[in-house]
Structure formats: structure tokens, C-alpha cells
Enzyme design. Structure first.
Site, PDB file in Angstrom:
ATOM      1  N   VAL A  18      -1.724  -8.793  -5.993  1.00 33.61           N
ATOM      2  CA  VAL A  18      -2.600  -9.784  -5.354  1.00 33.61           C
ATOM      3  C   VAL A  18      -2.730 -11.029  -6.225  1.00 33.61           C
ATOM      4  O   VAL A  18      -2.549 -12.160  -5.753  1.00 33.61           O
ATOM      5  CB  VAL A  18      -3.990  -9.157  -5.061  1.00 33.61           C
ATOM      6  CG1 VAL A  18      -4.971 -10.215  -4.579  1.00 33.61           C
ATOM      7  CG2 VAL A  18      -3.869  -8.051  -4.021  1.00 33.61           C
ATOM      8  N   GLY A 265       5.800   8.186  11.777  1.00 29.31           N
ATOM      9  CA  GLY A 265       6.563   8.488  10.569  1.00 29.31           C
ATOM     10  C   GLY A 265       5.873   9.567   9.752  1.00 29.31           C
ATOM     11  O   GLY A 265       4.954  10.244  10.242  1.00 29.31           O
ATOM     12  N   GLY A 269       1.399   5.263   2.855  1.00 26.41           N
ATOM     13  CA  GLY A 269       1.144   5.383   1.417  1.00 26.41           C
ATOM     14  C   GLY A 269       0.833   4.006   0.884  1.00 26.41           C
ATOM     15  O   GLY A 269       0.324   3.153   1.612  1.00 26.41           O
ATOM     16  N   CYS A 272      -2.983   0.408  -1.066  1.00 31.23           N
ATOM     17  CA  CYS A 272      -4.144  -0.071  -0.301  1.00 31.23           C
ATOM     18  C   CYS A 272      -4.714   0.952   0.666  1.00 31.23           C
ATOM     19  O   CYS A 272      -5.870   1.346   0.546  1.00 31.23           O
ATOM     20  CB  CYS A 272      -3.762  -1.331   0.446  1.00 31.23           C
ATOM     21  SG  CYS A 272      -3.838  -2.765  -0.605  1.00 31.23           S
TER      22      CYS A 272
END
Ligand code: UDX
Length: 442
Positions: A18, A265, A269, A272
Site C-alpha cells: 500500500v 475456485g 487468500g 487482505c
């Protein structure tokens, strides 16, 4: 006092995904940015032009803006706030907030930053929280800054949650669906508008600070819910013989639902979603609300990872001594990030059952070696598939779409392919001679 110029002097604390992406992009749109990190090694690398993370387009804009003297790196907040005659008017906090054992976020790094900023600011400063944090973190930052602000310098604490995705972080930052600014004063609002003014096409939503903090929690949790929902539907498809691709398409065309985040799927993961979901549940519980739905979303995600193990067992019966080849390790394509990657839990389960695991990932191998032990890492997909009893697609990298399947059939011991991302066409794979299993597709 806020300067009367279009260019804002900014200090960003934390050079993770970030912080570094935000810093580079804010420099790209014209501001003067100093990125600070307490990890000297990271700053030394960045000063040499070496990126600590892999992110599409990042290296290019870092190099460009360093050259244009809009982007700088520093080892202390003191230096970041007063850099070569420039005083930072806005300080973004983008340090890590790792989960504690109980699932709540560890905010001690943010507290330290708040203390340092308070001790070193010299004029009106807007301190902007960008890490994903529980509601009311800004209130705590404000309290901490007030405690250490001995010279009574005026300041505001604001929230500007980040919604960038790994792999497309730079373009997400520069072309956001919206910019959320939680501000406590008109002065802070004015500075925000100045910072984001060059991004003419993005909508800025001005809210109070707590609402901005909650927008981030709610958005990430909602997206996780969407993924777990479609994964649950895929399980029902598998049991009824319906096709999840058609069901998701039929649902997604309804504008109220939308087609994104409806890809079934082996679960989500990354740093976040799993962390934010847990933190939102914990925060709601602390405030007296039992947000049970979030627990269900988590549970579905955990069992989804094991879908692939079940499918392998259905084909190979006992796994002891059998070799399983995994294509992909990263939690999603176009990133080297292994944090909370489903592959880790899948490998642990396979090892427990006595299987030998071979794996290949185009980019995340170095990071994977740090967190996964006791497996064989292959140099390319073909080496990985050679003599394997079964192949499993874990991450849908482009490289795996273009595999030479004739070659694969020659190399693999048994032509069994378990597709954890519904990447391949079932009819085509079966025509080629594979025993092919995917999620919720007959
Ligand atoms: C996410 C949010 O999208 C971003 O706004 C936030 O700031 C950080 O968390 P990121 O973790 O980089 O970004 O990845 P994202 O592309 O959102 O995917 C998250 C996970 O969900 C991946 O494991 C991905 O494989 C999975 N996913 C995504 C699905 O399983 N199905 C989908 O339809 C979409």
C-alpha cells in the site's frame, strides 16, 4: 497552514504494497513524496532502484519519479517530515497491521508512527490512515498524537482507505472506482481534494472518519462473501449436475449483482481478505454484534481449499508415496505474494496424507521457499509434471493456459488433472485423454 500550490508535500510511512504503490502514484500525479520505512535494508534497496515487491508497472513509475525529483526515500519520520527544505502537509500511515492470534489487528506499529509524527511536526498536518484498520483507529491516533504533541501544533486525523489489488495495484490506484476520504474538518477536506485533484475522473466521497473506516471493512468482507457464495453454489452445481459457469454468468448479468468476484475456485487468500474478514468479525463482536455471516464465509473458504485434496483422493485412493504436482503457488496470478495462499494449506494436508509434493510457480517461488518446507520446487511446469501421479492447477497464471498438453501427457505418470480455478475447457481436456475434474462443471 496549507500551501497555496497544486503540489502537496507528502510523507508516506511504510513501504509495503500500500505505502510504496501509493507513494509512487501520488508522485506520478505531480506531488512531492517522501517514502519512509524503519527497515533500513528496504530503503537502501529502494534508493538503488530495486523494488522490494513485484508489482506490474511499479518499478517504472518509481524510477521515473525519482528521476523527476518527485519521489524520495528516507529512514526516519523526522527526515520524512522535513525533507530538503520541504515540510510534509500530509502524512499517510501505511504500516503493517498483522493479525494477532485472536484475529484482531495488531496496531502497535501505527501507534509508534503517531507518536513520532506528533514529536516531529511543525505546522498544521493532516495525518491520514491508509492501512486497513478497525473502526476508531483514527480516534486512537488522534489521542496518541495529542499526548505527544507538546508544542500544540494543529493537526487532523483522516481516513483514506485503499482498495488496490495486488497485481494491478498501480492501475487501481490511478484509476479508482472511488476515493473515500473520511475527514474531521473543512481544512482536511480541502487538502484531500487538492491531493486527488489530478485524478479528474475519479469520484471522491467525503464522509466522517468512522464511516470511511467502515467502508473498507464492509467492502472487503462483501467481496469475500461474494466469493464464498459462488463457491457454495459451485458445490451445489456439482451435486445437481448444473454448470457453475452458466449459473455465474446468468447471475452476473443482473446489474444488481454484477459479474465480478463470481469466479468459483479453491478459495480466496492474500493478505487482505482473510485478515480483514477476521478483523471485522472481531470488531463487531467487541461492539456487541454477532456477525455470524462472516464466520460462515470463512468456513466455506476453509473447506473450499480442501476440495482439491478430496478430488485427488477420489482419483488416487491412498496418497502415501504418491507424487502430486502443483501448478501455481501464489494466492492469485500476477503477484509473488504467498501470504495466506490456499496452496500452503493444501500442501500441508497433502503432506499429512503422506504424498510427495512437487510445485512450480512463475514468480512466487522465492517467497514460497520461505514458508513451505519439505517439497520439491521445479524449474518449469514440465519438470514439475514429470512422473507425477496427478496434476493440480492452483493458480491461474497465463503460462499455464498455454501449456503443451501433448508434452504433458508424455511426461505425467497418470493423465489426471484437477483444476482448482476452472481454467481449462472440460470437453477439450477429456478429448485429449485427461481424467479432468473442475469445480461445479459436469
Ligand atoms: C483485495 C481487494 O480486491 C482490494 O480492494 C483490497 O484493497 C485488498 O484485497 P487482493 O487481495 O490483491 O485485493 O486480491 P483480489 O484480486 O481481490 O483477489 C483476492 C482473492 O480472491 C484471490 O485469492 C483470488 O483468487 C480470489 N478470487 C477473486 C476468487 O476466488 N474469485 C473471484 O471471483 C475473485
Amino acid at each position: 497552514m496549507i500551501k497555496n500550490s497544486d503540489k502537496v508535500d507528502i510523507c508516506i510511512v511504510g513501504t509495503g504494497y500500500v505505502g510504496l504503490v501509493s507513494g509512487a502514484c501520488l508522485a506520478e500525479i505531480g506531488h512531492r513524496v517522501v517514502c519512509v520505512d524503519s527497515d533500513d535494508k528496504k530503503i537502501n534497496l529502494l534508493k538503488k532502484g530495486i523494488m522490494p515487491i513485484y508489482e506490474d508497472g511499479l518499478k517504472e513509475i518509481v524510477h521515473k519519479n525519482v528521476k523527476k525529483k518527485r519521489l524520495f526515500f528516507a529512514k526516519s519520520i523526522k527526515e520524512g517530515l522535513h525533507h530538503k527544505g520541504h515540510r510534509a502537509e500530509a502524512v499517510f500511515i501505511a504500516v503493517g497491521t498483522p493479525p494477532r492470534p485472536d484475529g484482531s489487528a495488531d496496531l502497535s506499529a501505527i501507534e509508534k508512527v503517531a507518536e513520532e509524527v506528533a514529536k516531529n511536526m511543525s505546522d498544521y498536518t493532516v495525518i491520514i490512515e491508509k492501512s486497513t484498520v478497525p473502526v476508531e483507529t483514527c480516534r486512537w491516533i488522534e489521542k496518541t498524537v495529542t499526548r505527544f504533541n507538546k508544542k500544540h501544533i494543529p493537526f487532523d486525523v483522516a481516513s483514506n482507505p485503499e482498495f488496490l489489488r495486488e497485481g494491478s495495484a498501480v492501475s487501481d490506484f490511478l484509476n479508482p472506482d472511488r476515493v473515500v476520504a473520511g475527514v474531521p474538518s473543512k481544512q482536511a477536506e480541502f487538502l484531500f481534494k487538492k491531493i486527488y485533484k489530478p485524478m479528474k475522473h475519479s469520484q471522491i466521497i467525503i464522509t466522517d472518519v468512522k464511516s470511511a473506516e467502515l467502508i473498507k471493512h464492509a467492502s472487503n468482507s462483501f467481496l469475500s462473501t461474494k466469493i464464498s457464495f459462488i463457491n457454495a453454489v459451485a458445490n451445489v452445481c456439482e451435486k445437481t449436475g448444473a454448470n457453475i459457469d452458466d449459473v455465474a454468468k446468468g447471475m452476473g448479468l443482473d446489474k444488481r449483482i454484477g459479474s465480478s468476484f463470481l469466479k468459483a475456485g479453491i478459495g480466496f487468500g492474500g493478505f487482505c481478505f482473510p485478515k480483514d474478514l477476521e478483523a471485522f468479525y472481531w470488531l463487531s463482536a467487541q461492539k456487541g454484534y454477532n456477525f455470524e455471516l462472516l464466520k460462515n464465509v470463512q468456513d466455506i473458504n476453509e473447506s473450499q481449499k480442501m476440495w482439491i485434496v478430496k478430488k485427488i483422493e477420489e482419483e488416487l485412493w491412498n496418497l502415501k508415496g504418491k507424487t502430486i504436482a502443483l501448478l501455481g503457488l501464489a494466492f492469485k496470478p500476477n503477484t509473488d505474494d504467498m501470504r495466506f495462499a490456499p496452496s500452503i494449506d493444501i500442501i500441508n494436508a497433502l503432506k499429512k496424507l503422506g504424498a510427495k509434493v512437487k510445485a512450480y510457480d512463475p514468480v512466487s517461488m522465492e517467497n514460497a521457499k520461505k514458508v513451505i518446507k519439505g517439497i520439491e520446487f521445479s524449474k518449469n511446469p514440465y519438470q514439475c509434471l514429470k512422473n507425477a501421479d496427478c496434476a493440480c492447477l492452483i493458480t491461474e497464471w497465463d503460462e499455464f493456459k498455454k501449456l503443451d498438453f501433448k508434452k504433458v501427457l508424455m511426461l505425467i505418470k497418470h493423465p489426471i488433472l484437477i483444476d482448482g480455478r476452472n481454467l481449462y475447457d472440460p470437453a477439450k481436456m477429456r478429448r485429449m485423454g485427461f481424467t479432468y475434474k473442475s469445480l461445479g462443471r459436469p
